[in-house]
Write an enzyme that holds these catalytic residues in place. Structure first.
Site, PDB file in Angstrom:
ATOM      1  CG  ASP A  42      -2.248  -0.364   1.021  1.00 38.59           C
ATOM      2  OD1 ASP A  42      -2.503  -0.789  -0.121  1.00 38.59           O
ATOM      3  OD2 ASP A  42      -3.070  -0.250   1.941  1.00 38.59           O
ATOM      4  CG  ASP A  45       0.510   0.081  -4.976  1.00 40.92           C
ATOM      5  OD1 ASP A  45       1.572  -0.194  -5.562  1.00 40.92           O
ATOM      6  OD2 ASP A  45      -0.446  -0.702  -4.876  1.00 40.92           O
ATOM      7  CG  LEU A  89      -0.736  -6.774 -15.431  1.00 41.80           C
ATOM      8  CD1 LEU A  89      -1.428  -7.735 -14.461  1.00 41.80           C
ATOM      9  CD2 LEU A  89      -1.489  -6.736 -16.761  1.00 41.80           C
ATOM     10  CD  GLU A 119      -5.969 -15.088 -15.610  1.00 43.99           C
ATOM     11  OE1 GLU A 119      -6.405 -16.131 -16.090  1.00 43.99           O
ATOM     12  OE2 GLU A 119      -4.829 -14.661 -15.824  1.00 43.99           O
ATOM     13  CE  LYS A 121      -1.140  -7.494 -10.390  1.00 48.75           C
ATOM     14  NZ  LYS A 121      -0.073  -7.789  -9.466  1.00 48.75           N
ATOM     15  NE  ARG A 142       8.207  -8.200 -13.745  1.00 47.88           N
ATOM     16  CZ  ARG A 142       7.201  -7.471 -13.309  1.00 47.88           C
ATOM     17  NH1 ARG A 142       6.117  -7.346 -14.036  1.00 47.88           N
ATOM     18  NH2 ARG A 142       7.255  -6.882 -12.147  1.00 47.88           N
ATOM     19  CE  LYS A 326      -2.243  -3.721  -6.407  1.00 55.34           C
ATOM     20  NZ  LYS A 326      -0.867  -3.977  -6.549  1.00 55.34           N
ATOM     21  CB  CYS A 442      -7.241 -24.642  34.098  1.00 52.90           C
ATOM     22  SG  CYS A 442      -6.606 -22.970  34.090  1.00 52.90           S
TER      23      CYS A 442
HETATM   24  S1  IVH Z   1      -0.806 -11.091 -17.139  1.00 54.66           S
HETATM   25  C1  IVH Z   1       1.798  -8.800 -20.101  1.00 54.66           C
HETATM   26  N1  IVH Z   1      -2.155 -12.367 -15.333  1.00 54.66           N
HETATM   27  O1  IVH Z   1       1.233  -9.304 -11.970  1.00 54.66           O
HETATM   28  C2  IVH Z   1       1.037  -8.926 -18.873  1.00 54.66           C
HETATM   29  N2  IVH Z   1      -0.204 -11.238 -14.681  1.00 54.66           N
HETATM   30  O2  IVH Z   1       1.707  -6.491 -11.546  1.00 54.66           O
HETATM   31  C3  IVH Z   1       1.389 -10.129 -18.167  1.00 54.66           C
HETATM   32  N3  IVH Z   1       0.322 -11.465 -12.301  1.00 54.66           N
HETATM   33  O3  IVH Z   1       4.026  -9.114 -14.040  1.00 54.66           O
HETATM   34  C4  IVH Z   1       0.698 -10.285 -16.954  1.00 54.66           C
HETATM   35  N4  IVH Z   1      -1.356 -12.751 -11.791  1.00 54.66           N
HETATM   36  O4  IVH Z   1       3.730 -11.224 -12.579  1.00 54.66           O
HETATM   37  C5  IVH Z   1      -1.084 -11.608 -15.588  1.00 54.66           C
HETATM   38  N5  IVH Z   1      -3.426 -13.573 -13.832  1.00 54.66           N
HETATM   39  C6  IVH Z   1      -2.365 -12.822 -14.095  1.00 54.66           C
HETATM   40  C7  IVH Z   1      -1.452 -12.464 -13.101  1.00 54.66           C
HETATM   41  C8  IVH Z   1      -0.378 -11.661 -13.428  1.00 54.66           C
HETATM   42  C9  IVH Z   1      -0.290 -12.151 -11.346  1.00 54.66           C
HETATM   43  C10 IVH Z   1       1.543 -10.668 -12.105  1.00 54.66           C
HETATM   44  C11 IVH Z   1       2.562 -10.783 -13.174  1.00 54.66           C
HETATM   45  C12 IVH Z   1       2.734  -9.365 -13.645  1.00 54.66           C
HETATM   46  C13 IVH Z   1       2.331  -8.585 -12.429  1.00 54.66           C
HETATM   47  C14 IVH Z   1       1.975  -7.168 -12.713  1.00 54.66           C
END
Ligand code: IVH
Length: 697
Positions: A42, A45, A89, A119, A121, A142, A326, A442
């Protein structure tokens, strides 16, 4: 949840901006470098949003180090070039922001996005897995997005990333590596067992474990795919499929090859054709978050069709066809300021962490579970440590681990109790969950000891050891059973003669006549002590009225707020069998002199409420007594003085504040007197006070 604001760190001038950039760069390097960041997500960000806002207003000041617009906040790690950049992202924080982002995508591609995929994150770290002829040949982190670190030594440790695919294809899978809760616990156990410091959370545990080359112990992680792309050697038909399949199709392909995808979790990827449906799915995933055995920090929404993605394109940092919605942080860093040891009803002795208050997932957290003493040891916690605390949904907050690099050297060991903190007997340490050797008894011994104490039923002749005997002989399980004791049972106890038996039975009989406030106090209702019991008894007048009162009715009692009210109501409900036994034994259930207040729901309820004792001499006054009492008050205990104050209509308090109306100061009054003088509170001697309340002595 959908209206989460996006708070920003205020940056006022160029110097503050430079400092903020430095902080963000350091935090980012720690985060991606597998150490735990000094900032929680938090705070990070907020800082980056503040930096971005400052840069928009002062483009001439932008520093080359700035984390804005960079993958991994500019943290550079590794030297294996990626086939295609591994992007990040962009984020949204509310339904409105998501709607305007989706409208922006539609504008850019000149049509509505046909299908969205939605989906979770996953809260881990991105990895690229290269397969040649179906065999896993290389794992790369990465890094800065253009090149990453070779972590191929992690092969074989990652569930969901098979060393051999179902088909002999050449393909690059991308996805997230994380640790489930169980994997995290196991990794920390193994690491601390090998003399290392515990990982602060599953994310840094996954990052640290993946990057560590030589490790004396085994750890397990989990992979979830979110991408599949062609690489050098991929045959053209497959390359074409990978380029043309929608995202949902790619995930089916990855799963078919044997990789793990979120399809096997309680939050599988789904598709939606409208933003409303996307938002509904966002809500569903958010609601399931607390039940998942792995961390998620948002929901990823992607244009599903390859054509929509191609037309939307990429920025230098992130695809324009995907966004992260988020969710509020469920993990924060705060300080461990104390450890309480509580004894449960079964005699289990469990430590509880007292924390510097922190806002987490919509609630203020001051306490968190610590499970057991071995757990404290395993996590290597010290008093004063900065700790990571996790809470999601209704989950009880828990301390995950210390943030070891924030230690100052002033941290102290956590003292475990030598004896049972409830009854003082020995502790059985043979199992991880410590128990009082008395087990369930007790609780019985401690609660009976409390009930017969001087300020409750005041039963003389019932020393602690006598209560132990009675519980051990199976004659009592709670204090109501005392009233059922007979001569033969009592005289049968060790060291009991005729006289002492008669005296004890007489004292027990006499206790039946104690006023309601003492009986109520004897119940040991949590969050009520002696003076609160008096207030409750005086307010309601009868046990029936107390039992019929709901949380709202309890809040009419001076000093009871909503939280205490609901605890008290729940406790009284739980104590119903004990109260029934007391009623059956003929114990007094009324408060002499209290206004009769009909039980809620009874026929008299609509009657005029009874008058409050507004005409008593101390009505409306908050009074503190301190120092040694003298004159007519000589020999009264503090509780007895408080009872006197309350009989005369006042409210007894133990600390002096601006609300105090009067301080009764005896000899050696000390700091309370000094504070009262400073606040201009009226101060009287015990003799002067006795004169004011002579009629109530
Ligand atoms: S797609 C080109 N899908 O979040 C975009 N990323 O904050 C590729 N992440 O670098 C990412 N869950 O490591 C995608 N369902 C999901 C994800 C996901 C986690 C991570 C990923 C990305 C980061 C960005």
């Amino acid at each position: 949840m959908t209206e989460t604001p996006a708070p920003t760190t205020e940056i006022g001038d160029q110097a503050a901006y430079a400092a903020a950039v430095q902080t963000a760069v350091t935090a980012s390097a720690a985060y991606y470098g597998a150490r735990h960041s000094t900032l929680d997500d938090d705070a990070f960000d907020r800082l980056v949003r503040g930096i971005a806002a400052y840069e928009t207003a002062h483009p001439e000041h932008v520093l080359p180090d700035s984390p804005t617009g960079k993958v991994a906040g500019g943290a550079v790690i590794g030297d294996v070039p990626h086939t295609v950049p591994m992007l990040s992202l962009d984020n949204v924080f509310s339904a409105d922001e998501l709607e305007s982002w989706a409208a922006g995508v539609a504008r850019r591609i000149g049509r509505d996005v046909g299908t969205w995929s939605v989906e979770p994150k996953l809260d881990g770290l991105a990895i690229s897995a290269r397969y040649t002829g179906g065999r896993l040949v290389q794992l790369v982190t990465r890094g800065d997005g253009a090149a990453g670190e070779d972590v191929s030594h992690g092969m074989g440790m990652i569930v969901g990333l098979p060393e051999e695919l179902a088909e002999p294809v050449t393909v690059e899978l991308r996805g997230e590596v994380l640790m489930t809760r169980d994997q995290f616990e196991a990794a920390n156990e193994a690491r601390t067992g090998a003399g290392g410091a515990a990982f602060a959370n599953p994310r840094s545990a996954a990052a640290g474990s993946l990057r560590a080359k030589d490790r004396a112990y085994q750890v397990e992680m989990t992979f979830f795919a979110y991408g599949a792309l062609p690489m050098e050697g991929t045959d053209e038909p497959l390359a074409e499929r990978l380029r043309e399949l929608p995202y949902s199709g790619l995930m089916e392909l990855a799963a078919g090859l044997g990789a793990r995808t979120v399809a096997v979790t309680p939050v599988p990827g789904t598709t939606a054709t409208t933003v409303e449906a996307v938002l509904a799915r966002v809500q569903e995933i958010a609601a399931l978050r607390a039940d998942l055995d792995f961390g998620i920090d948002g929901i990823v929404i992607k244009a599903d069709a390859a054509a929509d993605q191609a037309d939307a394109g990429l920025s230098s940092r992130a695809p324009r066809w995907a966004i992260a919605y988020k969710l509020p942080a469920v993990e924060k860093i705060t300080r461990l300021i104390g450890v309480e040891w509580n004894v449960g009803r079964t005699g289990v002795i469990a430590p509880r962490a007292e924390l510097e208050e922190v806002e987490l997932d919509g609630s203020l957290v001051r306490y968190a579970t610590l499970h057991n003493a071995a757990d404290i040891e395993r996590r290597g916690l010290l008093l004063g440590d900065h700790v990571t605390v996790y809470k999601a949904g209704d989950v009880i907050p828990r301390v995950e681990a210390p943030v070891a690099h924030l230690r100052t050297g002033d941290e102290k060991p956590i003292e475990a109790p030598e004896v049972c903190p409830r009854c003082g007997d020995e502790i059985d340490r043979s199992q991880q969950r410590w128990r009082c050797v008395r087990g369930r008894d007790c609780h019985a011994v401690a609660s009976v000891r409390y009930a017969v104490g001087r300020d409750q039923l005041d039963i003389e002749g019932l020393a602690g050891s006598r209560i132990d005997q009675l519980v051990e002989a199976g004659l009592i399980t709670d204090f109501a059973d005392l009233f059922a004791l007979d001569h033969d049972q009592v005289i049968g106890l060790e060291r009991m003669g005729e006289t002492s038996t008669a005296n004890l039975l007489a004292a027990i009989e006499a206790a039946k006549a104690k006023p309601l406030n003492k009986v109520f106090c004897a119940l040991g209702v949590r969050l009520t002590g002696r003076s609160m019991s008096r207030r409750i008894a005086r307010h309601f007048g009868t046990m029936d009225a107390i039992r019929a009162a709901d949380a709202e009715a309890f809040q009419e009692v001076d000093g009871i707020g909503p939280e205490r009210a609901s605890t008290v109501v729940a406790e009284i409900a739980e104590l119903a069998p004990l109260i029934d036994k007391l009623v059956a034994a003929g114990v007094t259930m009324t408060e002499p002199g209290a206004p009769a207040r009909p039980a809620a729901g009874s026929a008299d309820e609509a009657d005029e409420p009874a008058a409050e004792p507004a005409d008593l001499p101390l009505a409306g006054m908050s009074i503190v007594a301190t120092g040694a009492m003298s004159g007519p008050l000589d020999g009264l205990s503090r509780n007895e003085v408080n009872e006197l104050i309350e009989r005369a209509g006042g409210r007894a308090s133990s600390s002096v504040s601006a609300k105090t109306s009067l301080l009764v100061a005896g000899e050696k009054a000390g700091s309370k007197r000094a504070k009262a003088e400073k606040l201009g509170v009226e101060i009287v001697t015990p003799e002067e006070f006795a004169a004011r309340v002579a009629a109530y002595l």
